[in-house]
Enzyme design. Structure first.
Site, PDB file in Angstrom:
ATOM      1  N   GLU A   1       0.800  -1.217   0.000  1.00 55.44           N
ATOM      2  CA  GLU A   1       0.000   0.000   0.000  1.00 55.44           C
ATOM      3  C   GLU A   1       0.838   1.275   0.000  1.00 55.44           C
ATOM      4  OE1 GLU A   1      -2.680  -3.242   0.956  1.00 55.44           O
ATOM      5  OE2 GLU A   1      -0.733  -2.661   1.768  1.00 55.44           O
TER       6      GLU A   1
ATOM      7  N   HIS B   1     -11.543  -5.953   7.718  1.00 53.12           N
ATOM      8  CA  HIS B   1     -12.210  -5.580   6.477  1.00 53.12           C
ATOM      9  C   HIS B   1     -13.494  -4.789   6.758  1.00 53.12           C
ATOM     10  CE1 HIS B   1      -9.686  -9.036   5.413  1.00 53.12           C
ATOM     11  NE2 HIS B   1      -9.622  -8.502   4.215  1.00 53.12           N
TER      12      HIS B   1
END
Length: 316
Positions: free
Chosen positions: A117, A187
């Site tokens: 990321e 998540h």
């Protein structure tokens, strides 16, 4: 209990999605059949479709995920420098938001990256500084944290630190956010508050498909870097008739979706502002949301206001 026809799909019984526990056993006592639906099938609000503008022209039914896809397709069509990259985006992404874009525009403009990321964010900043447009995806908003340093210390401060010589204005960071009943701990995060305190970057959360398309196009063309959080729970549940044309919704201007009203002998008009998913729930209660304070017997009609952008401790 099995002889009474009880079929348990999940232990997570929710009153709004199924019977209450008392109703469940009353039904069983009468010899009836009861199915407890899975929590995944439950939604704690009903999305109220938005009417397209009268001047919209041709419209097409889209859910929020499809509206995001349509916005990126238009961005790639209208900006030859635009590129889209992130984990699995060439395959369509885990939610299908980038579906078919690599096929339509080629692997040089829509491509996959390693699972890194901070590298994705750093590459996006570099593309923007070079004068091109980068739409990058964090596969889940939870995993934006490894890129926090790049976003805060580089992207948001580039214009200031270089005396406006360089800018990361062409950077848009997309990230699916929020819970969806089965995302578990890594998540389901909504990390927008981390970014609302940082000048130099704009954060946007859409409340429906019409807004998602217009706001995403505004972010991509904005003169500052933007983070675009997409509520996962609205990806499929929010469906509008969305204009197919290229349009933008201005950043920095709040949207009033419901007016306060006067009825009876007492009038109190106030404003309720919040993030799109929570106010989508409020809006779903009906066109005239009524709140009553039993202590004073006062009826309060609420102005429901949804900020189009949340940043720097202010909602716009």
């Amino acid at each position: 209990m099995a002889s009474k026809g009880l079929r348990v799909l999940s232990t997570g019984l929710q009153p709004k999605c199924s019977l209450s526990y008392r109703g469940l056993f009353q039904q069983l006592a009468k010899g009836g059949t009861v199915t407890i639906v899975s929590k995944r099938s439950c939604s704690y609000f009903t999305y109220v479709p938005e009417e397209p503008p009268e001047t919209a022209g041709e419209v097409r039914q889209m859910n929020l995920c499809q509206a995001v896809n349509n916005a990126m397709e238009i961005a790639l069509q209208t900006d030859p420098t635009a590129v889209i990259f992130g984990e699995d985006v060439a395959f369509g992404g885990v939610f299908g938001a980038t579906r078919d874009l690599a096929t339509k525009f080629g692997k040089d403009r829509v491509f996959n990256t390693p699972i890194c990321e901070h590298g994705i964010a750093g590459a996006g900043i570099g593309v923007a500084i070079a004068g091109s447009t980068a739409v990058i995806e964090m596969q889940f908003a939870d995993y934006i944290m490894p890129a926090f340093d790049q976003i805060i210390n580089e992207a948001s401060r580039m214009r200031y630190r270089s005396g406006n010589t360089f800018t990361s204005a062409g950077l848009t960071i997309r990230a699916p956010s929020g819970g969806i009943n089965h995302g578990a701990i890594y998540h389901s995060s909504s990390p927008e508050t981390f970014f609302t305190h940082m000048p130099g970057i704009k954060m946007v959360i859409p409340r429906g498909p019409i807004q998602a398309k217009g706001l995403l196009l505004s972010c991509i063309r904005e003169n500052d870097p933007c983070i675009f959080f997409e509520p996962k729970i609205l990806y499929r549940s929010a469906v509008d008739m969305v204009p197919t044309e290229d349009y933008m919704i201005p950043l920095g201007k709040a949207e009033k979706i419901q007016d306060g009203l006067y009825t009876g002998s007492t009038y109190i008009d106030t404003t309720m502002a919040g993030l799109p998913v929570s106010l989508t729930k409020a809006h779903s209660l009906g066109p005239r949301t009524l709140y009553r304070t039993y202590k004073y017997g006062i009826y309060i009609y609420i102005d429901v206001v949804i900020p189009q952008r949340i940043t720097n401790n202010k909602a716009y």
